[in-house]
Scaffold this active site. Structure first.
Site, short mmCIF file in Angstrom:
data_model
loop_
_atom_site.label_atom_id
_atom_site.label_comp_id
_atom_site.label_asym_id
_atom_site.label_seq_id
_atom_site.Cartn_x
_atom_site.Cartn_y
_atom_site.Cartn_z
N GLY B 96 64.00 14.88 65.91
CA GLY B 96 63.73 13.51 66.33
C GLY B 96 64.92 12.65 66.02
O GLY B 96 65.95 13.13 65.62
N LYS B 116 61.54 18.02 56.52
CA LYS B 116 62.26 17.17 57.45
C LYS B 116 63.62 16.88 56.83
O LYS B 116 63.71 16.21 55.80
CB LYS B 116 61.49 15.87 57.67
N ASP B 213 56.43 2.43 62.74
CA ASP B 213 56.92 3.20 63.88
C ASP B 213 55.75 3.93 64.51
O ASP B 213 55.89 5.09 64.92
CB ASP B 213 58.01 4.18 63.39
#
Lengths: 196, 1138
Positions: B96, B116, B213
């Site tokens: 992403g 991540k 977000d």
């Protein structure tokens, strides 16, 4: 777009010394070349032809390294990096990507092998790490012999060891790794044989 | 295991191969003898190798096929196989904007997680601290609807420490969009899912984490159709400390979709809180119900995106899904309100209404009445959000932060909230000094609420000291002008708008959008009350100042209009543009109506410069116009005939600034500056104006003199201003300094340093006593217009300051900034710095009595000089012996004891202004009792005597001492106890009345005390300053001798003081070689809360005054700096009341 062969040549020495920047740049260059050769081979050869596994790595070597500039140590390092690249490639791609292999491995006449299931490359990779911790001297042999597909003679030449030594290391490592893989698959909570 | 053993094993394996398995044991026993381990090892290895061996089949085929199938350009991820203990990265799952997610396995336990790995380029240690704290906060989110964060850390990736987050792996989950598309659930099922999503978001809010977000891509739907929210608060992890860069338009600079951004998220000056998640949920609900988004936000133009989000009204659900229940429409509308205060204030409230709808109960939100809707539509421009588009793009373009390893376990370690307070303050202070006022304010607002203190209020007030903030522009404000005697302000911006504001209350009067490109300049014509604006769209607009009504559009061409001005007599309008053309129109001030037609007919132009005309200025009498251009020239034009009368070509690079001396009499003088090449200011004087009918050739300098060539700046000069009396010239440069020049002598008076960026604008106030400068460090600074002394720094803007100007009445300063706002500041900034003692080299000692507001000083002269600290009160002197080397003043300010070189001590009464007595005791230290009229003296023999302050100075021995000289003495609050520090490092606690030794402590580690010592008013603590060697201050429990804190302080501590509650300690440091600082500490925990700089010499006194409102420090040169908790600022209307 392939870089000129000299780039890899100049990266080998610092990479051998462990400079992170050189190592990082070397890897993708070799990887790209292997890919290119592989693709070419797939197009040229029929799958049941006898394939020299070393051809892959050797061809990459010839393509990427300028012989006159590369020292003996550099050559060794190249092959080892290529072997490590191959090792990484195998654990990167998910099983779905690769078609089931129904045919025999042409190099190994053992009929039992052809029925063997796809080895768990992740487990092997973990076992290799264990080997690197406990018997580092054998790791190079395994990398070159198994991953890069060099013959025992070629391994001996590359590593500048006696043939007998290579054979012994190979024999030991093979058994050790197999034992390690057996242990990891049978128990649900695998107790690592090395000290953390 | 050695290599030989390895080979031995191999040989044995060989041998075993020839034997049947049953014979192995026997064989090995024979071969290995007493080495049972070896035998066992070989046996197990042989057993393993006997079967099918993995390594027997080199994977060449698999390899080749794999390689062949990999897409061209598909790089093997170098992170595969990397170990991040206890995990090993196995597979890449997806990538992403902010990072790449991998599947990783735990070797020891059969557990898979998602890791991540953040995209990271550069960051600082401060960013690290922040990231870790934020990541920790995320770990507190434990809800079935939120993907759990287990931990965070860094690993070495090719030499760069890269941060990662370890998260729960959600197998088999698809994104919300995918789920809706494939499963196609009915409306009720969708609403049920939405309620569950709300629950998860609310959980995060309950733990003070705003998602920021939220979008369908961040909502996974797993097994049993349960939602799981990912990337909760991640956006904040990576952008909180990012630099708010100046807003350049950045088309296509986004990563990720802006579709779900709330208006306050694409506006820099608004605090973003839980309501931005409410908004995003509104959009998501809209999409879930209709399959479409409420409005189309374009993906590229940053300006367009902000416009749509701020202005466009969302579509009606009914227009897409006919027959949709009206209540749902109302709910969605309320969630999507542009102003946060109009939405549901919590996600819970939104969820509640949806639940009520599902239960067929009436919802709580009211549909907006028609009148309300009309009013909202009309007031769209007045939406109270400001915007910096750069902030929007920065929030999405993830600039990455560096971390360090932060050891977690599977259990989240609980930490007290206090641990966030001191780092929050430090981070906020740093952000403030960097010019990021908004970030600083936001950090402070998030600091734990329970911990209040002077320092928090001080910083909060320091974040924005503006009296008024005018918000509304969506991009940088380029210029402004006043009208209506300074009651109205008109601003122009890169967002194409012209706005008019009432300065009394900051409300928007009107906004005009007739330009179609950024507007760069504006001018006001007083008689007709007309405004002229010049824009990048190649036009000059003429409009009425009262209501913004457009009167005329004057085409200039396919170029950017840089400056526009009316001539002082109101007869002409001039415009200069980027193509180098100077244009003039006839303007009739007496009759604006006919003016328009007249203007079009009368247009005249000259190709004045070979490139951009940067600035133009009229002479004081209005007969001449000067233009400064890119072609290195300055030209003078006759306003009436529109002919060039002089050209000046001495500059070697483009000339950015030109201005006339407002009072140079019959011979006009002007200054020009610019030039990266010569970095000089030219001063020119005209002797006589040549006959206008002659058109002079270039390079003529017959009628003028270059009076001076002022050099000294290191970079180009962008701003030039004469003082109103024409005696001084101020120049502002790209080198970050302002220089003040004396016009008559052509000498530099002073260089004003302090700004951290390019100076773009300067302004004097009406009487020349104040000079304001605006720069790229986001601050406006105020200086004394005569001497150049720094008066104050005005903080609050989040983007570079483009323009500053005093209001016509001189009471306020207005600044326009790239952050889209204009700010009004009080011009009467009281200087925080005061030199209270001027000739400190002639003095040997001075002291301030805070309670009485006196400065007492002694020197070589045979007198004690007393002066009041503030205005009012008189100065006087008390005679004493000459050549005094030290003094001490009693706390109530009544008495002073003065020690002369000769060894005598004199005690004087400051109230009655006379000497009380003298004595000849040899002494090392002197201190007044805080309550009683007693003076305690440490003798050279190490004894302690008490002297009564009265005629004859009777004294008695209090403590005989231990034969070691007493170096400093301090009393507790009521004076019952005193502490003596001896030359050998011991601290003695003594009853001040009886002399009884209460305690005695030794501190072998403290080798180098300084003279400062203070008791805490509330606890049994003493603070002692450590010297250059110790470089710290010590806080000691005097009853036990335990060292409670060692507070590190570079260069040691010369002054210490507690606040009245005993909760804070102030230390003042410094040696003569490094800049000193005043530090504020929390007494209980020993945390450093604030560092205040500004002094240049060793601090000799620190403390709080005004009942704890103002912190002060005095250094040895007599510089007093005061830091008040509250800034003084007066609202406009308060002062204008009679």
């Amino acid at each position: 777009m392939s870089d000129s062969p000299t780039e890899v040549t100049y990266l080998l020495a610092p990479a051998r010394r462990g400079e992170a920047d050189a190592v990082d740049r070397l890897f993708p260059l070799i990887y790209d070349e292997l890919k290119r050769i592989a693709r070419a081979q797939m197009q040229r050869e029929r799958p049941d032809h006898t394939l020299q596994p070393t051809a892959l790595v050797h061809e990459a070597y010839l393509k990427l390294v300028r012989q006159s500039d590369a020292s003996y140590d550099d050559r060794t390092h190249f092959f080892r990096v290529a072997a490590q690249a191959i090792r990484r490639i195998l654990i990167d791609q998910s099983p779905a990507r690769r078609p089931l292999l129904a045919h025999k491995h042409p190099l190994n006449d053992d009929p039992a092998q052809s029925k063997a299931a796809e080895p768990d490359y992740h487990a092997l990779d973990r076992a290799m790490k264990g080997l690197a911790r406990e018997h580092p001297e054998c790791t190079a042999v395994v990398e070159l012999r198994y991953y890069a597909g060099l013959s025992e003679c070629e391994v001996a030449q590359t590593l500048n060891l006696g043939l007998r030594t290579v054979q012994r290391h190979w024999k030991f490592a093979r058994a050790w790794l197999q034992r390690e893989m057996n242990a990891s698959t049978t128990s649900t909570i695998a107790k690592p044989s090395h000290v953390r | 295991m050695s290599v030989d053993r390895c080979e031995r094993i191999a040989d044995l394996l060989d041998a075993l191969e020839a034997l049947p398995q049953s014979a192995w044991v026997g064989f090995l026993q024979g071969e290995c003898g007493t080495d049972g381990d070896l035998a066992r090892e070989v046996h197990s290895l042989a057993a393993a190798a006997a079967g099918v061996c993995v390594l027997d089949g080199p994977p060449v085929m698999a390899l080749i096929e794999t390689l062949a199938l990999i897409d061209e350009g598909d790089q093997v991820d170098p992170l595969i196989g990397v170990e991040i203990p206890p995990f090993t990265i196995e597979r890449r799952l997806g990538a992403g904007g902010m990072g790449t997610v991998y599947l990783a396995g735990d070797v020891g336990v059969q557990r898979k997680v998602a890791i991540k790995v953040m995209n990271w380029e550069r960051g600082s240690e401060n960013d690290l601290l922040r990231f870790m704290r934020e990541a920790h906060a995320l770990g507190r989110l434990q809800h079935q609807g939120v993907v759990q964060v287990f931990g965070a850390g860094t690993f070495n990736r090719g030499g760069v420490p890269t941060p990662y987050l370890v998260m729960e792996l959600v197998p088999g989950a698809v994104s919300l969009t995918e789920y809706l598309r494939v499963q196609m659930p009915d409306i009720d099922a969708r609403l049920k899912l939405f309620v569950e999503i709300c629950e998860a978001v609310q959980h995060g809010h309950g733990r003070q984490v705003v998602h920021r977000d939220l979008k369908p891509a961040n909502i996974l739907v797993g097994t049993e159709n349960k939602p799981k929210i990912i990337d909760f608060g991640i956006a904040r992890l990576v952008n909180v400390e990012t630099e708010l860069t100046a807003a350049d338009h950045r088309p296509g600079g986004f990563m990720g979709t802006p579709q779900y951004m709330s208006p306050e998220q694409c506006g820099g000056q608004q605090v973003v809180d839980v309501r931005c998640d409410v908004y995003a949920l509104g959009i998501i609900l809209f999409e879930m119900l209709s399959g479409q988004r409420p409005y189309d936000v374009p993906a590229h133009d940053v300006l367009e995106i902000a416009r749509v989000i701020h202005r466009q009204i969302p579509r009606r659900l009914a227009s897409i899904v006919p027959g949709i229940p009206g209540d749902l429409e109302v709910i969605v509308k309320k969630a999507l309100q542009k102003r946060p205060e109009d939405r549901y204030q919590t996600v819970d409230a939104l969820q509640e209404d949806v639940k009520r709808f599902r239960a067929r109960l009436p919802i709580l939100a009211q549909p907006p009445s028609l009148r309300y809707q009309v009013r909202m539509f009309a007031r769209q421009h007045q939406v109270a959000v400001g915007a910096t588009l750069a902030v929007a793009s920065v929030m999405i373009v993830a600039t990455v932060v560096s971390l360090s390893l932060y050891l977690w376990g599977d259990s989240v370690r609980a930490r007290s909230e206090w641990n966030d307070y001191a780092p929050s303050l430090q981070a906020a202070h740093r952000a403030l000094l960097d010019g990021n006022s908004h970030a600083a304010a936001e950090t402070l607002s998030r600091a734990p609420a329970q911990h209040q203190g002077w320092e928090r209020d001080y910083l909060t007030n320091a974040c924005d000291t503006a009296v008024q903030v005018l918000r509304g522009h969506l991009a940088g404000v380029n210029g402004f002008t006043f009208s209506d005697a300074g009651r109205r302000l008109h601003s122009v911006s890169s967002d194409h708008d012209i706005r008019a504001w009432s300065l009394a209350d900051g409300t928007l009067l009107w906004a005009n959008e007739h330009h179609t490109a950024p507007v760069w300049c504006i001018a006001f014509q007083a008689e007709t009350e007309m405004l002229a604006t010049g824009s990048e769209d190649g036009t000059v607009q003429l409009l009425r100042a009262s209501d913004g009504g457009a009167m005329a559009t004057l085409p200039v061409g396919n170029t950017v209009v840089r400056c526009v001005q009316f001539s002082p007599d109101g007869r002409w309008l001039f415009a200069a543009d980027d193509s180098g053309v100077l244009r003039r129109w006839r303007f009739d001030a007496s009759d604006p109506a006919t003016s328009v037609a007249l203007m079009e007919d009368s247009a005249a132009s000259h190709f004045a410069h070979g490139g951009t005309i940067w600035q133009m200025a009229f002479s004081p009498d209005g007969s001449l116009l000067a233009t400064a251009g890119w072609d290195h020239l300055v030209r003078l034009w006759d306003v009436e005939t529109f002919r060039c009368v002089a050209t000046f070509s001495d500059h070697r690079d483009d000339v950015n600034a030109v201005c006339f001396n407002p009072s140079s009499g019959p011979s006009p003088m002007f200054a020009s500056g610019g030039c990266a090449a010569d970095r000089a200011i030219g001063l020119w004087k005209l002797h006589s104006i040549p006959h206008p009918s002659s058109l002079l050739p270039l390079n003529t300098e017959r009628n003028c003199d270059r009076v001076a060539w002022l050099e000294g700046h290191d970079e180009r000069i962008y701003a030039l201003q004469f003082s109103p009396d024409g005696q001084r010239l101020a120049s502002g440069s790209y080198d970050g300094t302002v220089k003040l020049w004396d016009v008559a002598s052509r000498q530099e008076i002073r260089t004003l340093t302090g700004h951290g960026g390019k100076i773009w604008s300067l302004a004097f106030n009406g009487d020349g006593t104040r000079l304001a400068s605006g720069a790229w460090d986001n601050t406006v600074r105020m200086w004394n217009g005569l001497t150049g002394d720094h008066v104050g720094t005005l903080r609050g803007h989040d983007g570079r300051v483009n323009r500053v100007e005093f209001t016509p009445d001189g009471r306020h300063v207005v600044s326009a900034s790239e952050d889209g706002t204009l700010r009004l500041w009080d011009a009467d900034v009281r200087s925080q710095h005061r030199q209270i003692v001027d000739d400190f080299t002639a003095l040997s000692d001075f002291s301030i009595s805070v309670s009485k507001g006196l400065i007492v000083a002694v020197g070589r002269n045979p007198e004690i000089r007393v002066r009041p600290l503030d205005e009012g009160g008189d100065s006087f002197a008390i005679p004493t012996r000459p050549i005094n080397r030290g003094l001490t003043v009693s706390e109530d300010g009544r008495f002073v004891a003065c020690i002369s070189q000769a060894g005598t001590m004199s005690v004087s009464d400051l109230e009655r202004r006379k000497l009380i007595g003298e004595t000849e005791i040899g002494l090392s230290v002197v201190k007044f009792h805080p309550r009683l009229p007693l003076l305690y003296i440490g003798g050279v023999d190490g004894s302690l005597r008490c002297v009564e302050v009265q005629e004859g100075l009777p004294s008695r021995l209090v403590w005989a001492g231990v034969g070691v000289v007493i170096e400093s003495v301090g009393f507790n609050v009521d004076g019952a106890i005193l502490a003596c520090r001896l030359a050998d490092g011991r601290v003695m606690i003594i009853d001040s009345d009886t002399g009884r030794l209460i305690r005695q402590h030794e501190f072998p580690d403290a080798t180098d005390w300084s003279a400062s010592l203070a008791f805490s008013p509330t606890e049994d603590l003493i603070a002692v300053g450590g010297g250059k060697i110790d470089q710290c201050a010590w806080v000691i429990e005097w009853r036990t001798g335990r060292i409670r804190h060692r507070l590190p302080h570079p260069r040691g501590v010369n002054a210490v003081a507690f606040n009245a509650e005993g909760t804070r300690l102030i230390t003042g440091s410094g040696t003569d070689s490094t800049p000193p600082a005043v530090r504020l500490w929390d007494v209980e925990r020993g945390d450093e809360l604030l560092v205040l700089e500004g002094h240049r010499f060793k601090l000799c006194q620190v403390g709080f005054k005004d009942d704890g409102e103002t912190l002060f420090g005095v250094d040895q040169s007599g510089l007093l700096i005061e830091w008040p908790r509250d800034r003084e600022g007066t609202a406009l209307d308060e002062k204008s009341r009679p």
